[in-house]
Enzyme design. Structure first.
Site, PDB file in Angstrom:
ATOM      1  N   GLY A  58      -0.235  18.599 -30.357  1.00 34.84           N
ATOM      2  CA  GLY A  58       0.593  19.076 -29.375  1.00 34.84           C
ATOM      3  C   GLY A  58       1.894  18.553 -29.240  1.00 34.84           C
ATOM      4  O   GLY A  58       2.353  17.525 -29.911  1.00 34.84           O
ATOM      5  N   GLU A 106     -10.577  17.160 -31.549  1.00 31.66           N
ATOM      6  CA  GLU A 106      -9.839  16.256 -30.509  1.00 31.66           C
ATOM      7  C   GLU A 106     -11.264  15.720 -29.632  1.00 31.66           C
ATOM      8  O   GLU A 106     -11.280  14.345 -29.476  1.00 31.66           O
ATOM      9  CB  GLU A 106      -8.876  16.831 -29.410  1.00 31.66           C
ATOM     10  CG  GLU A 106      -7.623  17.437 -30.166  1.00 31.66           C
ATOM     11  CD  GLU A 106      -6.888  18.057 -29.204  1.00 31.66           C
ATOM     12  OE1 GLU A 106      -5.824  18.260 -29.422  1.00 31.66           O
ATOM     13  OE2 GLU A 106      -7.411  18.754 -28.088  1.00 31.66           O
TER      14      GLU A 106
END
Ligand code: 5RP
Length: 221
Positions: free
Chosen positions: A29, A105
């Site tokens: 991100g 993640e």
């Protein structure tokens, strides 16, 4: 001060915790990208580390910045993971996965001895639950998993024209309220074909939140 300045400050604060010899999990991100840049700067100054990445995009960015990127499949444990979030609250409960990388993640965060969330102040909430909750879905079981998520109270949108790095779909779930995230996480975990979700309730050890240039460190209560 812009939001990007705050993301950069939070990222730099977390990267300051990286020590020589560590194996570091790199998030995904826009905020995690600032951490990759900050880590690359420290490596240029002589820091020696290895990294694993939570997405192909972060692996490419890290490699391009001069970071040694290893295959996470070869590591049972990591020293530290640094990643962004879509929401984080005072309990250090987080919602992640707007970037669709939540399954990798979570594996990286769980493998890490410590996991630090980095975020600008807009992500710091009183209690998680308003952000969309992404669920990684086995394409074979799409309609079944969506129906099960709807039974749990979600309004579900399968991300159009989207495939995760693992070749799966993402179902974005909106809940009118999320009174018990732990029960919700357990219920989603129990759906065959739901491969992972963005509720991070046990993984986060600390968070650096930057608001208008001021960085605050949150610890697990
Ligand atoms: C990707 C994520 C991101 O860390 C999260 O969406 C925050 O992203 P950004 O820093 O761009 O706001 O979980 O799957």
């Amino acid at each position: 001060m812009t939001i990007d300045d705050d993301k950069r400050l939070a990222a730099q604060a977390a990267v300051a915790e990286v020590r020589d010899g560590m194996v570091v999990g790199l998030g995904t991100g826009s905020t995690a990208a600032f951490a990759i840049a900050a880590l690359a700067a420290r490596i240029a100054d002589g820091l020696h580390i290895q990294a694993v990445a939570t997405s192909e995009a972060s692996a490419h960015a890290a490699f391009a910045a001069g970071i040694v990127v290893r295959d996470f499949a070869d590591f049972a444990t990591l020293d530290l993971a640094i990643d962004g979030a879509d929401e984080v609250d005072a309990r250090l409960w987080a919602i992640k996965g707007a970037g669709g990388a939540m399954l990798r993640e979570k594996a990286v965060a769980a493998a890490a001895r410590r996991m630090i969330v980095i975020a600008d102040g807009s992500k710091h909430v009183a209690a998680i639950g308003a952000a969309k909750l992404p669920v990684e879905v086995l394409p074979f079981a799409r309609a079944f998993v969506v129906a099960q998520l709807e039974i749990l109270g979600a309004t579900v949108t399968v991300r159009p024209d989207y495939e995760t790095d693992n070749g799966n779909l993402v179902a974005d779930c909106r809940f009118a309220a999320m009174p018990d995230p732990r029960a919700l996480a357990a219920a989603i975990d129990a759906i065959p074909g739901a491969l992972g979700h963005g509720l991070f309730l046990d993984e986060v050890d600390a968070a650096y939140i930057a608001s208008r240039g001021v960085v605050t460190r949150l610890k697990r209560p």
